[in-house]
Design a protein around this motif. Structure first.
Motif, PDB file in Angstrom:
ATOM      1  N   VAL A 114       0.773  -1.248   0.037  1.00 57.82           N
ATOM      2  CA  VAL A 114      -0.016  -0.131  -0.227  1.00 57.82           C
ATOM      3  C   VAL A 114       0.843   1.357  -0.116  1.00 57.82           C
ATOM      4  CG1 VAL A 114      -2.095   1.309   1.288  1.00 57.82           C
ATOM      5  CG2 VAL A 114      -1.952  -1.339   1.077  1.00 57.82           C
ATOM      6  N   ILE A 115       0.752   2.070  -1.115  1.00 61.43           N
ATOM      7  CA  ILE A 115       1.369   3.356  -0.989  1.00 61.43           C
ATOM      8  C   ILE A 115       0.598   4.576  -0.602  1.00 61.43           C
ATOM      9  CG2 ILE A 115       2.398   4.882  -2.824  1.00 61.43           C
ATOM     10  CD1 ILE A 115       3.724   2.251  -2.561  1.00 61.43           C
ATOM     11  N   GLN A 116      -0.524   4.454  -0.627  1.00 60.17           N
ATOM     12  CA  GLN A 116      -1.483   5.499  -0.232  1.00 60.17           C
ATOM     13  C   GLN A 116      -2.835   5.054   0.337  1.00 60.17           C
ATOM     14  OE1 GLN A 116      -2.055   8.462  -3.540  1.00 60.17           O
ATOM     15  NE2 GLN A 116      -4.037   9.534  -2.091  1.00 60.17           N
ATOM     16  N   THR A 135      -7.046  -4.961   7.464  1.00 65.57           N
ATOM     17  CA  THR A 135      -7.133  -3.523   6.848  1.00 65.57           C
ATOM     18  C   THR A 135      -5.493  -3.044   6.969  1.00 65.57           C
ATOM     19  OG1 THR A 135      -9.146  -3.211   7.469  1.00 65.57           O
ATOM     20  CG2 THR A 135      -7.692  -1.283   7.159  1.00 65.57           C
ATOM     21  N   LEU A 136      -5.028  -2.517   5.599  1.00 67.04           N
ATOM     22  CA  LEU A 136      -3.634  -2.185   5.333  1.00 67.04           C
ATOM     23  C   LEU A 136      -3.527  -0.829   5.356  1.00 67.04           C
ATOM     24  CD1 LEU A 136      -2.762  -5.068   2.746  1.00 67.04           C
ATOM     25  CD2 LEU A 136      -2.652  -5.160   5.159  1.00 67.04           C
ATOM     26  N   TYR A 137      -2.544  -0.191   5.581  1.00 65.35           N
ATOM     27  CA  TYR A 137      -2.239   1.175   5.741  1.00 65.35           C
ATOM     28  C   TYR A 137      -0.927   1.366   4.987  1.00 65.35           C
ATOM     29  CZ  TYR A 137      -5.901   1.266   9.401  1.00 65.35           C
ATOM     30  OH  TYR A 137      -6.996   0.750   9.914  1.00 65.35           O
ATOM     31  N   GLN A 138      -0.536   2.641   4.679  1.00 69.11           N
ATOM     32  CA  GLN A 138       0.535   3.209   3.875  1.00 69.11           C
ATOM     33  C   GLN A 138       1.894   2.317   4.338  1.00 69.11           C
ATOM     34  OE1 GLN A 138       1.450   7.296   3.616  1.00 69.11           O
ATOM     35  NE2 GLN A 138       3.452   6.745   2.894  1.00 69.11           N
ATOM     36  N   GLY A 139       2.613   1.452   3.438  1.00 68.97           N
ATOM     37  CA  GLY A 139       3.711   0.711   4.017  1.00 68.97           C
ATOM     38  C   GLY A 139       3.314  -0.507   4.159  1.00 68.97           C
ATOM     39  N   ASP A 140       2.315  -1.048   4.324  1.00 67.66           N
ATOM     40  CA  ASP A 140       1.952  -2.324   4.903  1.00 67.66           C
ATOM     41  C   ASP A 140       1.858  -3.121   3.680  1.00 67.66           C
ATOM     42  OD1 ASP A 140       1.702  -2.115   7.373  1.00 67.66           O
ATOM     43  OD2 ASP A 140      -0.771  -1.733   7.289  1.00 67.66           O
ATOM     44  N   VAL A 141       2.426  -4.625   3.725  1.00 64.04           N
ATOM     45  CA  VAL A 141       2.592  -5.647   2.791  1.00 64.04           C
ATOM     46  C   VAL A 141       1.965  -6.732   2.957  1.00 64.04           C
ATOM     47  CG1 VAL A 141       4.317  -6.691   1.254  1.00 64.04           C
ATOM     48  CG2 VAL A 141       4.932  -4.633   1.993  1.00 64.04           C
ATOM     49  N   MET A 142       1.041  -7.243   1.947  1.00 65.76           N
ATOM     50  CA  MET A 142       0.120  -8.728   2.403  1.00 65.76           C
ATOM     51  C   MET A 142       0.526  -9.505   1.132  1.00 65.76           C
ATOM     52  SD  MET A 142      -3.401  -9.094   3.742  1.00 65.76           S
ATOM     53  CE  MET A 142      -4.331 -10.941   3.901  1.00 65.76           C
ATOM     54  N   VAL A 143       0.850 -10.766   1.238  1.00 62.47           N
ATOM     55  CA  VAL A 143       0.743 -11.751   0.334  1.00 62.47           C
ATOM     56  C   VAL A 143      -0.485 -12.409   0.081  1.00 62.47           C
ATOM     57  CG1 VAL A 143       1.936 -13.650   1.745  1.00 62.47           C
ATOM     58  CG2 VAL A 143       2.551 -13.643  -0.498  1.00 62.47           C
ATOM     59  N   PHE A 144      -0.498 -12.923  -1.184  1.00 68.03           N
ATOM     60  CA  PHE A 144      -1.729 -13.849  -1.438  1.00 68.03           C
ATOM     61  C   PHE A 144      -1.109 -15.117  -2.231  1.00 68.03           C
ATOM     62  CE2 PHE A 144      -2.858  -9.417  -1.409  1.00 68.03           C
ATOM     63  CZ  PHE A 144      -4.077  -9.230  -0.697  1.00 68.03           C
ATOM     64  N   ASN A 154     -11.206  -0.384  -0.952  1.00 69.90           N
ATOM     65  CA  ASN A 154     -10.717   0.936  -0.280  1.00 69.90           C
ATOM     66  C   ASN A 154     -11.686   1.277   0.617  1.00 69.90           C
ATOM     67  OD1 ASN A 154     -10.082   3.685  -0.024  1.00 69.90           O
ATOM     68  ND2 ASN A 154     -10.412   4.601  -1.668  1.00 69.90           N
ATOM     69  N   SER A 155     -11.165   1.146   1.871  1.00 71.19           N
ATOM     70  CA  SER A 155     -12.141   1.298   3.215  1.00 71.19           C
ATOM     71  C   SER A 155     -11.721   2.845   3.727  1.00 71.19           C
ATOM     72  CB  SER A 155     -12.013  -0.015   3.968  1.00 71.19           C
ATOM     73  OG  SER A 155     -10.629   0.011   4.331  1.00 71.19           O
ATOM     74  N   GLY A 156     -11.188   3.427   3.233  1.00 74.39           N
ATOM     75  CA  GLY A 156     -10.852   4.721   3.844  1.00 74.39           C
ATOM     76  C   GLY A 156     -11.604   5.817   3.132  1.00 74.39           C
ATOM     77  N   ASN A 157     -11.476   6.917   3.192  1.00 71.73           N
ATOM     78  CA  ASN A 157     -12.283   8.401   3.110  1.00 71.73           C
ATOM     79  C   ASN A 157     -11.522   9.259   2.172  1.00 71.73           C
ATOM     80  OD1 ASN A 157     -14.033   8.086   5.256  1.00 71.73           O
ATOM     81  ND2 ASN A 157     -12.580   9.059   6.639  1.00 71.73           N
ATOM     82  N   GLY A 158     -10.555   8.583   1.407  1.00 66.58           N
ATOM     83  CA  GLY A 158      -9.850   9.126   0.295  1.00 66.58           C
ATOM     84  C   GLY A 158      -9.315   8.245  -0.844  1.00 66.58           C
ATOM     85  N   PRO A 159      -8.771   8.810  -1.821  1.00 70.48           N
ATOM     86  CA  PRO A 159      -8.020   7.664  -2.753  1.00 70.48           C
ATOM     87  C   PRO A 159      -7.033   6.579  -2.141  1.00 70.48           C
ATOM     88  CG  PRO A 159      -8.123   9.956  -3.776  1.00 70.48           C
ATOM     89  CD  PRO A 159      -8.498  10.034  -2.280  1.00 70.48           C
ATOM     90  N   ALA A 160      -7.126   5.457  -3.098  1.00 69.36           N
ATOM     91  CA  ALA A 160      -5.910   4.726  -2.319  1.00 69.36           C
ATOM     92  C   ALA A 160      -4.973   4.248  -3.688  1.00 69.36           C
ATOM     93  CB  ALA A 160      -6.574   3.407  -1.796  1.00 69.36           C
ATOM     94  N   LEU A 161      -3.832   4.020  -3.182  1.00 67.02           N
ATOM     95  CA  LEU A 161      -2.816   3.301  -4.336  1.00 67.02           C
ATOM     96  C   LEU A 161      -2.008   2.476  -3.810  1.00 67.02           C
ATOM     97  CD1 LEU A 161      -1.172   3.763  -7.113  1.00 67.02           C
ATOM     98  CD2 LEU A 161       0.171   5.430  -5.875  1.00 67.02           C
ATOM     99  N   ALA A 162      -1.955   1.240  -4.557  1.00 67.25           N
ATOM    100  CA  ALA A 162      -1.253   0.289  -4.117  1.00 67.25           C
ATOM    101  C   ALA A 162      -0.542  -0.505  -5.402  1.00 67.25           C
ATOM    102  CB  ALA A 162      -1.990  -1.056  -3.554  1.00 67.25           C
ATOM    103  N   TYR A 163       0.558  -1.131  -5.186  1.00 70.21           N
ATOM    104  CA  TYR A 163       1.316  -1.984  -6.476  1.00 70.21           C
ATOM    105  C   TYR A 163       1.416  -3.517  -5.764  1.00 70.21           C
ATOM    106  CZ  TYR A 163       3.133   2.509  -8.211  1.00 70.21           C
ATOM    107  OH  TYR A 163       2.946   3.766  -9.023  1.00 70.21           O
ATOM    108  N   SER A 164       0.947  -4.133  -6.860  1.00 63.92           N
ATOM    109  CA  SER A 164       1.120  -5.561  -6.768  1.00 63.92           C
ATOM    110  C   SER A 164       2.166  -6.232  -7.615  1.00 63.92           C
ATOM    111  CB  SER A 164      -0.408  -6.284  -7.078  1.00 63.92           C
ATOM    112  OG  SER A 164      -1.246  -6.206  -6.043  1.00 63.92           O
TER     113      SER A 164
END
Length: 212
Positions: A114-116, A135-144, A154-164
């Protein structure tokens, strides 16, 4: 002799299972040539350029859609340098309320960073359907793990960005909702297969583009 065979046989298996890129320095994809189990055929090394190994993911994806989310893949068809290397990456953009519904990647495991923003996500094991939710926040990493159902919201109040990142140059993607309701199976068959009522199935077929 038998003992020697026990040592040699695993080595032969390892060699046989090696990717194209382990035989050559690399195997830049040539999409105009046939696609096979190991990926795209290799581009002539004389025609390889540095831009084959570079891809830009700075542009946000278009989230003006049903899912309010966008995936920008850097897989072998668009990013030929990853062909044969067993890796790839994608950008995930989420508007407020955006979701990438339950889906699987048949050909790869995935690591999400998660970047943002704030992303709620989970995968479900095939053993007793255990749910691994976080629930992940900026800097968190999860494997699938490969092939398991998972989602991102996106469970937050603003835009979200991640890289997979993926353990394949072509990880594949099957979104469960589109697979179930974006098809031409007769509604009565889908009703029996899903235990949903007829009105709900017809509604979902309209939403996801199915017929019959």
């Amino acid at each position: 002799m038998f003992i020697q065979a026990l040592f040699i046989f695993p080595i032969l298996l390892l060699i046989a299972s090696s990717t194209q890129a382990s035989v050559l320095d690399f195997c830049v994809a040539e999409p105009s040539l046939p696609f096979g189990p190991a990926g795209y055929s290799c581009k002539n090394p004389a025609n390889v350029v540095v831009d084959d190994f570079v891809y830009n993911l700075s542009a946000a994806g278009n989230t003006s859609n049903l899912l309010k989310a966008a995936v920008t893949p850097a897989f072998a068809p668009a990013f030929p340098g990853v062909n044969g290397l067993g890796i790839s990456i994608a950008r995930l953009d989420f508007a407020v309320g955006g979701v990438i519904p339950f889906h699987t990647h048949p050909g790869a495991s995935e690591i999400l960073v998660v970047i943002q923003g704030q992303i709620s996500t989970a995968f479900i094991s095939s053993n007793d359907n255990v749910v691994y939710y976080k629930t992940l926040y900026q800097g968190d990493v999860m494997v699938f793990p490969q092939g398991l159902l998972h989602f991102q919201i996106n469970s937050g109040n603003g835009p979200a960005l991640a890289y997979s990142s993926f353990s394949s140059a072509n990880p594949g993607l099957q979104i469960t909702d589109y697979a179930m309701f974006g098809n031409n199976l007769p509604t009565n068959i889908v009703v029996k297969a899903t235990f949903l009522d007829t009105l709900e199935v017809k509604k979902l077929k309209r939403v996801f583009g199915g017929t019959n």
